[in-house]
Scaffold this active site. Structure first.
Site, PDB file in Angstrom:
ATOM      1  N   PRO A 198      -9.499 -23.840   0.157  1.00  0.00           N
ATOM      2  CA  PRO A 198      -9.712 -25.048  -0.730  1.00  0.00           C
ATOM      3  C   PRO A 198      -8.196 -25.201  -1.164  1.00  0.00           C
ATOM      4  O   PRO A 198      -7.832 -24.576  -1.711  1.00  0.00           O
ATOM      5  CB  PRO A 198     -10.584 -24.842  -1.715  1.00  0.00           C
ATOM      6  N   MET A 199      -7.719 -26.527  -1.178  1.00  0.00           N
ATOM      7  CA  MET A 199      -6.595 -26.872  -1.584  1.00  0.00           C
ATOM      8  C   MET A 199      -6.538 -28.162  -2.335  1.00  0.00           C
ATOM      9  O   MET A 199      -6.879 -29.289  -1.448  1.00  0.00           O
ATOM     10  CB  MET A 199      -5.449 -26.935  -0.656  1.00  0.00           C
ATOM     11  N   CYS A 244     -16.036 -19.555 -14.738  1.00  0.00           N
ATOM     12  CA  CYS A 244     -16.588 -19.520 -15.835  1.00  0.00           C
ATOM     13  C   CYS A 244     -17.568 -18.501 -16.247  1.00  0.00           C
ATOM     14  O   CYS A 244     -18.250 -18.289 -15.217  1.00  0.00           O
ATOM     15  CB  CYS A 244     -17.208 -21.073 -15.896  1.00  0.00           C
ATOM     16  N   HIS A 283      -9.479 -13.969  -3.316  1.00  0.00           N
ATOM     17  CA  HIS A 283      -7.959 -14.323  -3.379  1.00  0.00           C
ATOM     18  C   HIS A 283      -7.450 -12.839  -3.885  1.00  0.00           C
ATOM     19  O   HIS A 283      -7.649 -12.481  -5.139  1.00  0.00           O
ATOM     20  CB  HIS A 283      -7.805 -15.383  -4.138  1.00  0.00           C
TER      21      HIS A 283
END
Ligand code: FNR
Length: 300
Positions: free
Chosen positions: A11-12, A110, A159
């Site tokens: 995703p970017m 979150c 990541h």
């Protein structure tokens, strides 16, 4: 959707819109994540078929701006990544897109994320996944990953950097390996893949079979080609062509082009200056000699 042995476009934000995802898929990406979209934005949208270009659009009521655009061609590989802090709102948003995408991913950031994942997983028929960064210690990351696995998600992308790490700090593949060794669900390893050979290197180093790449794809989306990268100029032109044909948001197209140019050249040179000055896709069509694509788009 299967998560083993996959090459994945990460995703970017402002980059992972429809033309960029199709570009990556054309070069060999098996799974393509969209840019993170906040649930608040999506729940204010209507789903519309865009008959002119053949896309499915989620259009913000009132402003008419396209928040998410997809198409049938990518239905089996596109992942809708959502930013959320509320399970009920996340579910509402996920239910709006679930017939048009292959999976929903939550960008974990979150404290309520576990209950969000559980709610989505219990109420959705398509896979729900999650993407995390490393925590301070490898043990903390493994504990987090185990808790996430218990929610029933189909896969976890990791990541290999911690929050304070800068993009140029090396990704810690060994800490991704600790997660892979502790879970039974597929783990997608992410960080510092810049060439096709790196896919194999990170697979060996982490022990997983699926790999996600962000900057390497942004700088040259043909990173997914087993035969090696194509010249970035050709890839860039193909991106412009797809942006025109899919009527991509001009701001997103300019932003993506600027990021590509910045990596390979400079924005001070005539091309970069002309991209900055462009106001519309027709300006970019002229700049890159893609007038025919623009005419085709207009006549559609
Ligand atoms: C990102 N990243 C990111 N992550 C995410 O979960 N949602 C997002 O929308 C974005 N947006 C984003 C934009 C840009 C321009 C970059 C460079 C990165 C993080 C990205 O998905 C990935 O985790 C990291 O960039 C590490 O992978 P690479 O770049 O080392 O392959």
């Amino acid at each position: 959707m299967e998560y083993e042995n996959k090459l994945v476009l990460a995703p970017m934000v402002r980059i992972g819109t429809l033309p960029f995802r199709l570009l990556a898929a054309e070069y060999g990406a098996d799974i393509t994540y969209g840019e993170e979209i906040i649930d608040h934005k999506l729940v204010k949208c209507d789903r519309r078929l865009n008959e002119k270009i053949g896309s499915i659009d989620f259009v913000e009521k009132g402003t008419g701006s396209v928040v998410f655009r997809t198409c049938d061609e990518e239905k089996d590989r596109v992942v809708f990544q959502m930013g959320t802090s509320d399970a009920v709102r996340a579910l509402t948003a996920a239910q709006m897109v679930c017939k048009d995408v292959a999976a929903v991913d939550i960008n974990m950031g979150c404290p309520k994320s576990f209950s969000i994942l559980t709610t989505l997983r219990r109420n959705m028929s398509i896979p729900v996944t999650c993407k995390i960064r490393l925590l301070k210690s490898s043990q903390d990351t493994v504990e987090l990953a185990r808790r996430i696995e218990k929610t029933g998600v189909s896969a976890l992308a990791v990541h290999g950097r911690k929050v304070p790490d800068r993009p140029r700090d090396p990704a810690k593949w060994s800490e991704i390996a600790d997660v892979v060794a502790s879970l039974s669900i597929p783990v997608i390893a992410n960080g510092d893949v810049f060439d096709y050979d790196d896919f194999q290197r990170i697979k060996v180093a982490t022990g997983t079979s699926s790999v996600m790449v962000a900057r390497g794809a942004l700088w040259n989306a043909s990173i997914f080609c087993p035969k090696g990268k194509l010249p970035w100029e050709d890839v860039k032109r193909e991106y412009v062509r797809k942006s025109i044909l899919w009527d991509n948001d001009i701001k997103s197209t300019k932003h993506t082009l600027k990021e590509m140019i910045l990596h390979h050249s400079s924005l001070e040179l005539p091309e970069g200056k002309a991209v900055i000055k462009s106001d519309s896709l027709v300006d970019l069509a002229r700049l890159y000699g893609e007038e025919k694509s623009y005419d085709f788009f207009v006549k559609k």
